[in-house]
Design a protein around this motif. Structure first.
Motif, PDB file in Angstrom:
ATOM      1  N   ASN A  97       2.786  -4.287  -9.192  1.00  0.00           N
ATOM      2  CA  ASN A  97       1.387  -3.923  -9.332  1.00  0.00           C
ATOM      3  C   ASN A  97       0.557  -5.188  -9.136  1.00  0.00           C
ATOM      4  O   ASN A  97       0.520  -6.065 -10.001  1.00  0.00           O
ATOM      5  CB  ASN A  97       1.114  -3.304 -10.705  1.00  0.00           C
ATOM      6  CG  ASN A  97      -0.294  -2.743 -10.816  1.00  0.00           C
ATOM      7  OD1 ASN A  97      -1.251  -3.339 -10.327  1.00  0.00           O
ATOM      8  ND2 ASN A  97      -0.437  -1.597 -11.468  1.00  0.00           N
ATOM      9  N   GLY A 150       0.825  -1.200   0.000  1.00  0.00           N
ATOM     10  CA  GLY A 150       0.000   0.000   0.000  1.00  0.00           C
ATOM     11  C   GLY A 150       0.861   1.252   0.000  1.00  0.00           C
ATOM     12  O   GLY A 150       1.585   1.502   0.971  1.00  0.00           O
ATOM     13  N   CYS A 151       0.807   2.022  -1.061  1.00  0.00           N
ATOM     14  CA  CYS A 151       1.690   3.178  -1.228  1.00  0.00           C
ATOM     15  C   CYS A 151       0.922   4.489  -1.176  1.00  0.00           C
ATOM     16  O   CYS A 151       1.052   5.349  -2.047  1.00  0.00           O
ATOM     17  CB  CYS A 151       2.473   3.066  -2.528  1.00  0.00           C
ATOM     18  SG  CYS A 151       3.632   1.691  -2.532  1.00  0.00           S
ATOM     19  N   ASP A 172      -1.675   1.127  -8.135  1.00  0.00           N
ATOM     20  CA  ASP A 172      -1.598   2.415  -8.825  1.00  0.00           C
ATOM     21  C   ASP A 172      -0.172   2.622  -9.321  1.00  0.00           C
ATOM     22  O   ASP A 172       0.763   2.761  -8.529  1.00  0.00           O
ATOM     23  CB  ASP A 172      -2.004   3.529  -7.853  1.00  0.00           C
ATOM     24  CG  ASP A 172      -2.092   4.894  -8.517  1.00  0.00           C
ATOM     25  OD1 ASP A 172      -1.294   5.177  -9.425  1.00  0.00           O
ATOM     26  OD2 ASP A 172      -2.957   5.691  -8.100  1.00  0.00           O
ATOM     27  N   ASP A 204       1.349  -2.048  -4.836  1.00  0.00           N
ATOM     28  CA  ASP A 204       0.139  -1.241  -4.923  1.00  0.00           C
ATOM     29  C   ASP A 204      -0.547  -1.595  -6.244  1.00  0.00           C
ATOM     30  O   ASP A 204      -0.037  -2.411  -7.017  1.00  0.00           O
ATOM     31  CB  ASP A 204       0.485   0.256  -4.862  1.00  0.00           C
ATOM     32  CG  ASP A 204      -0.678   1.118  -4.394  1.00  0.00           C
ATOM     33  OD1 ASP A 204      -0.698   1.522  -3.215  1.00  0.00           O
ATOM     34  OD2 ASP A 204      -1.594   1.391  -5.206  1.00  0.00           O
ATOM     35  N   THR A 228      -2.610  -0.677   3.489  1.00  0.00           N
ATOM     36  CA  THR A 228      -3.725  -0.450   2.567  1.00  0.00           C
ATOM     37  C   THR A 228      -4.978   0.033   3.276  1.00  0.00           C
ATOM     38  O   THR A 228      -5.807   0.719   2.682  1.00  0.00           O
ATOM     39  CB  THR A 228      -4.078  -1.736   1.798  1.00  0.00           C
ATOM     40  OG1 THR A 228      -4.626  -2.699   2.717  1.00  0.00           O
ATOM     41  CG2 THR A 228      -2.863  -2.310   1.098  1.00  0.00           C
ATOM     42  N   LYS A 246       1.727   5.738  -8.003  1.00  0.00           N
ATOM     43  CA  LYS A 246       2.246   5.587  -6.644  1.00  0.00           C
ATOM     44  C   LYS A 246       3.482   4.683  -6.634  1.00  0.00           C
ATOM     45  O   LYS A 246       4.433   4.921  -5.886  1.00  0.00           O
ATOM     46  CB  LYS A 246       1.161   5.030  -5.720  1.00  0.00           C
ATOM     47  CG  LYS A 246       0.029   6.001  -5.455  1.00  0.00           C
ATOM     48  CD  LYS A 246      -1.032   5.378  -4.563  1.00  0.00           C
ATOM     49  CE  LYS A 246      -2.166   6.359  -4.298  1.00  0.00           C
ATOM     50  NZ  LYS A 246      -3.233   5.751  -3.459  1.00  0.00           N
TER      51      LYS A 246
END
Length: 321
Positions: free
Chosen positions: A187, A144-145, A170, A168, A213, A173
């Protein structure tokens, strides 16, 4: 000093009030320069439970500013000092001026950039990294970024770890994570993230994982990235109940689960001191993490956007000047 302050007067409604703020004995008067928008404070905004609905109330705990006046007996600060704050029981950062006890202030370097110096969330990063106990040659995963995850990457990057893996969905990110020092990015929407971690670590898997996250649905599967006796560090706050959690992986692999919330720290003051040391060493860089800036008069809009984050949102702040 006459200044404006935002009061949360009811659910989803701030009002701006002008007040005369005077420092008392042992206090400094600080001109607030920036105050971060925190997901946890959505509880106040939405009126989640009795604790959060003591209206009217002031909030805002991620702030930094400049000392403009000294109360009686203050000896550790002078007018013009840049400071960041670890608030006690009162959160007052959504204001132009705050009178705060000097022992809640931490001195910043003269060249400190205020948007890089919001002490309280970075104190939480200090707590999280301490819980992860990174060791020489470890493989670490940041899952989670968002802002907190990216700050973890900034704090962990360097030559200590064998690899620092950011995960992540995204790509933007992930690009920032790579820029901030992650050795690998994954990803998880387009790749099998567990297999990628296995590949990157040559089958060893991660020594520690920081879960950032905030999605309870991903909490149980976090253990899949870890080796035997790995360390799962739960950084996020979870709005919903985690209805399913499979303990079998944790049990069979002997995984150590640490909930690194502020109450996990045995010394918040020590964690804050360590965070400020990194701030003053320019470890944290927020130019690209802060995606949304608001004036104090726009605070209602700021919280509406915080609650309903648009695409590309990472971190929002209220800027006083």
């Amino acid at each position: 000093m006459i200044g404006k302050r935002a009061y949360l007067v009811k659910e989803r409604k701030f009002e701006i009030v002008e007040e005369n703020i005077v420092p008392q004995k042992g206090q400094v008067l600080v001109k607030v320069e920036v105050c971060g928008l925190c997901n946890w404070e959505l509880n106040f905004w939405k009126g989640t439970g009795d604790y959060y609905t003591n209206y009217p109330q002031v909030i805002g705990h991620e702030w930094a500013g400049t000392v403009v006046e000294l109360g009686e007996g203050v000896t550790n600060y002078k007018v013009g000092d840049k400071v960041t704050v670890l608030p006690g029981d009162t959160f007052e950062g959504f204001a132009e001026y705050v009178a705060v006890n000097e022992n809640e202030c931490y001195k910043l370097s003269a060249d400190a950039i205020f948007e890089n110096s919001m002490g309280e969330p970075l104190k939480c990063i200090s707590t999280v990294i301490s819980a992860a106990t990174p060791r020489i040659g470890d493989y670490g995963v940041v899952l989670g970024c968002g802002a907190m995850g990216l700050w973890c990457v900034q704090a962990l990057c360097g030559n200590l770890l064998a690899g620092l893996i950011a995960i992540d969905i995204d790509d933007k990110k992930l690009e920032l994570a790579k820029k901030f020092g992650a050795t690998h990015t994954v990803n998880s929407k387009t790749e099998n993230a567990v297999e990628r971690v296995k590949e990157i670590t040559n089958g060893r898997m991660a020594d520690f994982l920081i879960e950032g996250t905030g999605l309870e649905s991903l909490l149980s599967s976090s253990a899949d990235y870890l080796k035997l006796q790995g360390r799962l560090v739960v950084m996020s706050s979870y709005e919903d109940i985690c209805k399913e959690f499979d303990f079998r992986t944790i049990f069979y692999r002997g995984i150590d689960v640490k909930c690194a919330h502020p109450t996990h720290s045995d010394s918040p003051l020590n964690d804050m001191t360590r965070a400020v040391a990194l701030i003053n060493n320019n470890v944290f860089r927020n130019e690209e993490i802060i995606t949304h800036r608001f004036k104090l008069e726009e605070i209602n809009e700021a919280f509406e956007i915080l609650e309903n984050k648009p695409k590309g949102y990472i971190k929002g702040v209220v800027v006083m000047n």
